[in-house]
Structures are given as C-alpha cells and as structure tokens.
Design an enzyme around this catalytic site. Structure first.
Site: not given
Ligand code: 6GU
Length: 287
Positions: A35, A66, A88, A90-91, A118, A221-222, A245, A259
């Site tokens: 990302s 996208h 992903h 989640y898609e 990310a 998430m990947s 983050n 996001h």
């Molecule tokens: Cl805090 N969690 C997850 N699962 N994916 C992220 C994230 C957090 N920050 C960026 N991608």
C-alpha cells in the site's frame, strides 16, 4: 463435483506464458509493492504493464479504480517484475487466490521475491515511517486453519509439507542491514516479526496486547500467505514493512488507525523506499 480450491500448475503456466510471450526481459527478481508503495513499479525504465484483468486466470478485481497490474522493466538497470497492487484476503479472495501471482512469478523465472507492505507498529520502540525488515512471521490465519497451500499439492510447485523455519533469507536480511547503513538510515531500520490478520478492520486493544505478548513487532493484512507460497516453490524471500502507524495498545489512548494515514506515510516515504529497494536489487545481481 467439488469446486477446486487451488489453481492447477497448468493454469499458472498459462498465466506465465501469456507474460513470457509479451515481454523480452527475463527477470530473476519479483517485487510486490505494498500500500502506497506503487511508485517503485512506476519508476521502472522500459516499462511493460499488464493489468491483472488481462492476464489469463488472474483473480477478477473487486475494487474499482484500484490499480492492479504486473509491471516489467528495469530498476537501476536490473530487470524486475513488480506487482503494483496485490490481492487481499479482506477483498473476499481465498488465500490461494491472493497468493497465486507468486507462482506465476516463479514460472516466469523469478528466483528472488521482495515483498513489501504497510504495517502497524506494535514494538514500542518503532516510530511512524520506520522500516522493519521481516525476520519471521506468525501465521495467525494459519492457526485458525486457513492456509494458501490447502488442497491438493502439486509437487511441481513444491512439497506437501514445506518447512518454514528459514522463510526469510539470512543473506538478504544482512544485505538489507548493510544497505540501511550505506544510506545512513540504520536508526530507522529494524528487524522484527510480522503477522497478518484477515482484516479489513484494524485490531482491538485486547487483540494487539495479545499479539505483543506472543512477540509480534508489526501487524498487517498481507504478505504471510505470499511468503508461504513463495517458500513452497523455493523462492528466496526478503520482506519489509513500512510502519505507517503505531498500534494503540492502551484503552486510555484515543488515537485510531486509519487508512488515510497509512497511505500518506507510504507516499511520504516513497523516495527513501525506492532507494532502499533499488540498492538491494543491485546487490542481488551479484549473488
Ligand atoms: Cl494497525 N493493523 C493491520 N492489521 N494492518 C495495518 C495496520 C494495523 N496499519 C497498517 N496496516
């Protein structure tokens, strides 16, 4: 009678052949752009782009607008193939579909995979914008019985029961470390453990506390299912996370993951990440 829950070797070969018939270069290095890191693909020289929807057997995209494409070209003179955009969980794709482009890379001739993502920083010493070289992962989805290698195994890809204790190549991790030193960014480059959750929601405080307890340094998430698929077919793997983050692990803390922040930090770090990847790629040509 039963719907197949994996691609056959032949379908992956057809995807690979489609690309081989259309590109002259024969990259040994595959890169998955996470990302906000698509500019690595954009910066390639003599680019050839193949939108995923045009490649036979690629999953149909669920997200409109996208970018999802395979990009071939030269990075600092080195031929590479990049996934600009990934699939992903989640898609709504099953994990074996998410990870299938890795097998296509293998059949195109790739030997080394660089996977980027990310991630949220869980290690309290990490800061936004830091890079974490992935030294290991915890396959949380695997614990729950979900794995990209489920279903019939085709030995032409790899063994039924692949080891995963050397998933992240030691030599490549050392190169990553040296490159960080050369760039003078040693202080923001860490080595840590990554985990992938299914998403799309970010984690609760209790979930993050649990992950920290089991030794996770960054959450995303990947990547994990791609790396498992890559190791199954014996690709050499290097992976890193951009910490976009910091995970909120206290109930008193009112920050929230979002996001936009993830994408903004990705954007801000583009030049640095491009240089980091380029220098690693150059080093890979002599091993
Ligand atoms: Cl805090 N969690 C997850 N699962 N994916 C992220 C994230 C957090 N920050 C960026 N991608």
């Amino acid at each position: 009678k039963h719907a197949r829950n994996t691609y056959t070797f032949e379908t992956a070969q057809e995807s690979a052949q489609y690309l081989l018939d259309r590109v002259k270069i024969r990259p040994k290095i595959g890169i998955i752009c996470g990302s906000g890191m698509g500019s690595i693909a954009e910066s390639l020289v003599d680019k050839q782009c193949f939108p995923y929807e045009e490649i036979p057997h690629f999953p149909a995209s669920t997200v409109k607008g996208h970018t999802g494409q395979m990009v071939f070209g030269y990075l600092q003179g080195v031929p590479v193939m990049c996934m600009q955009g990934r699939f992903h969980y989640y898609e709504g794709y099953p994990l074996w579909k998410c990870a299938m482009p890795v097998r296509v890379m293998k059949l195109v001739g790739v030997t080394h995979l660089i996977a980027t993502n990310a991630a949220g920083g869980l290690n309290p010493t990490y800061q936004v914008g830091d890079i974490m070289i992935v030294k290991d992962h915890v396959n949380m989805m695997g614990f729950a019985g979900n794995n990209p290698l489920q279903g019939p195994n085709d030995d032409r890809f790899g063994p039924r029961f692949p080891p995963m204790n050397k998933a992240y190549n030691t030599v490549l991790m050392e190169i990553g470390r040296q490159v960080a030193q050369e760039m003078g960014i040693d202080d923001i480059v860490h080595k840590g453990v990554y985990t992938c959750l299914g998403g799309p929601n970010f984690e609760t405080v209790a979930e993050l506390k649990m992950l920290r307890m089991v030794g996770v340094d960054a959450v995303g998430m990947s990547t994990v299912h791609e790396v498992i698929t890559a190791r199954h077919c014996d690709l050499t793997v290097f992976a890193f996370s951009l910490i976009t983050n910091l995970c909120v692990t206290e109930y008193e803390d009112h920050g929230e993951a979002n996001h936009e922040e993830v994408m903004d930090v990705g954007k801000a770090r583009q030049p640095l990440l491009q240089e980091f990847v380029s220098r690693i790629v150059i080093r890979l040509t002599d091993i």
